[in-house]
Design a protein around this motif. Sequence first.
Motif, PDB file in Angstrom:
ATOM      1  N   GLN A  35     -88.009  44.650  -7.922  1.00  0.00           N
ATOM      2  CA  GLN A  35     -89.242  44.108  -8.492  1.00  0.00           C
ATOM      3  C   GLN A  35     -90.465  44.807  -7.879  1.00  0.00           C
ATOM      4  OE1 GLN A  35     -89.015  41.861 -10.985  1.00  0.00           O
ATOM      5  NE2 GLN A  35     -86.814  42.207 -10.724  1.00  0.00           N
ATOM      6  N   PRO A  36     -91.361  45.340  -8.696  1.00  0.00           N
ATOM      7  CA  PRO A  36     -92.540  46.046  -8.172  1.00  0.00           C
ATOM      8  C   PRO A  36     -93.387  45.201  -7.222  1.00  0.00           C
ATOM      9  CG  PRO A  36     -92.327  46.434 -10.529  1.00  0.00           C
ATOM     10  CD  PRO A  36     -91.304  45.396 -10.165  1.00  0.00           C
ATOM     11  N   GLU A  37     -93.544  43.932  -7.498  1.00  0.00           N
ATOM     12  CA  GLU A  37     -94.378  43.088  -6.625  1.00  0.00           C
ATOM     13  C   GLU A  37     -93.778  42.940  -5.229  1.00  0.00           C
ATOM     14  OE1 GLU A  37     -91.801  40.390  -9.146  1.00  0.00           O
ATOM     15  OE2 GLU A  37     -93.185  42.033  -9.585  1.00  0.00           O
ATOM     16  N   HIS A  59     -92.320  45.374  -3.598  1.00  0.00           N
ATOM     17  CA  HIS A  59     -92.750  46.577  -2.877  1.00  0.00           C
ATOM     18  C   HIS A  59     -94.171  46.384  -2.375  1.00  0.00           C
ATOM     19  CE1 HIS A  59     -89.261  49.043  -3.847  1.00  0.00           C
ATOM     20  NE2 HIS A  59     -89.298  48.466  -5.035  1.00  0.00           N
ATOM     21  N   ARG A  60     -95.059  45.872  -3.224  1.00  0.00           N
ATOM     22  CA  ARG A  60     -96.435  45.636  -2.790  1.00  0.00           C
ATOM     23  C   ARG A  60     -96.480  44.630  -1.646  1.00  0.00           C
ATOM     24  NH1 ARG A  60     -96.966  46.452  -8.227  1.00  0.00           N
ATOM     25  NH2 ARG A  60     -96.896  44.256  -8.756  1.00  0.00           N
ATOM     26  N   TYR A 117     -85.760  55.825 -10.071  1.00  0.00           N
ATOM     27  CA  TYR A 117     -86.504  54.635  -9.659  1.00  0.00           C
ATOM     28  C   TYR A 117     -87.123  54.823  -8.279  1.00  0.00           C
ATOM     29  CZ  TYR A 117     -87.449  49.871  -8.176  1.00  0.00           C
ATOM     30  OH  TYR A 117     -88.060  48.743  -7.691  1.00  0.00           O
ATOM     31  N   VAL A 151     -90.899  54.818  -6.697  1.00  0.00           N
ATOM     32  CA  VAL A 151     -91.315  53.897  -5.624  1.00  0.00           C
ATOM     33  C   VAL A 151     -92.124  54.640  -4.571  1.00  0.00           C
ATOM     34  CG1 VAL A 151     -90.466  52.541  -3.651  1.00  0.00           C
ATOM     35  CG2 VAL A 151     -89.507  52.169  -5.935  1.00  0.00           C
ATOM     36  N   ASP A 153     -95.522  55.600  -5.962  1.00  0.00           N
ATOM     37  CA  ASP A 153     -96.372  54.406  -6.024  1.00  0.00           C
ATOM     38  C   ASP A 153     -96.809  53.958  -4.636  1.00  0.00           C
ATOM     39  OD1 ASP A 153     -96.082  54.459  -8.769  1.00  0.00           O
ATOM     40  OD2 ASP A 153     -94.623  52.815  -8.835  1.00  0.00           O
TER      41      ASP A 153
END
Length: 192
Positions: A47-49, A51-52, A127, A131, A134
């Motif tokens: 899930q991208p969130e 990573h943040r 992917y 990451v 980003d």
Amino acid sequence: MINIGQRQERYRQFYASSQPGQLLILTSYADGPPAEPVDFRTYDFSQPEEHRRYWDLLIRNLFATIADRMDLDDDWVPGIEAYYGFGSFGAVYCDAPLTFTETTSYIAPALQRLEDLDTLDLTRERYWSRVFIDAARYLSDRSAGRFLVSAYPNPTPLDVANLLRGNAIFTDLYEQAELSHALLRRCLEAAL
């Protein structure tokens, strides 16, 4: 905040000088600021969130370290790396699954037999390559000149071969030298 430009200039002067007796001083001590613990098992990195959330924790921990070092006039330059464990570096080059532990990650070897080298596509964006791109963008945006960003450690071709083949690469170098060198050449091209 720490004047990074000033410290970088001290490094430039140090490396440009041919005079003996030049010093760069990096101070280290045991009781630094308390850091929020990182446990990779508590994140869902699909899930991208997530990573943040991880990157924000890294930033908070770095800012605590910077605040703790403000009175030190040494040559330390604050920097940050989005470290997900060694396995994640291999996931940039292959689609093998990652296993996360508390502090690192492992990747299953993607190349079971050196004879299957031609089936490996090491250049396709994956992917985990996204990451790291980003991460570089996110961390750089938030640095605002307060810290340097190293979002990806750039493993050597032998490191990449080790990630793709597992520890078998070391016996391969002896038993199948020609194919091993072909793999290393492919890893070099992919890394570049």
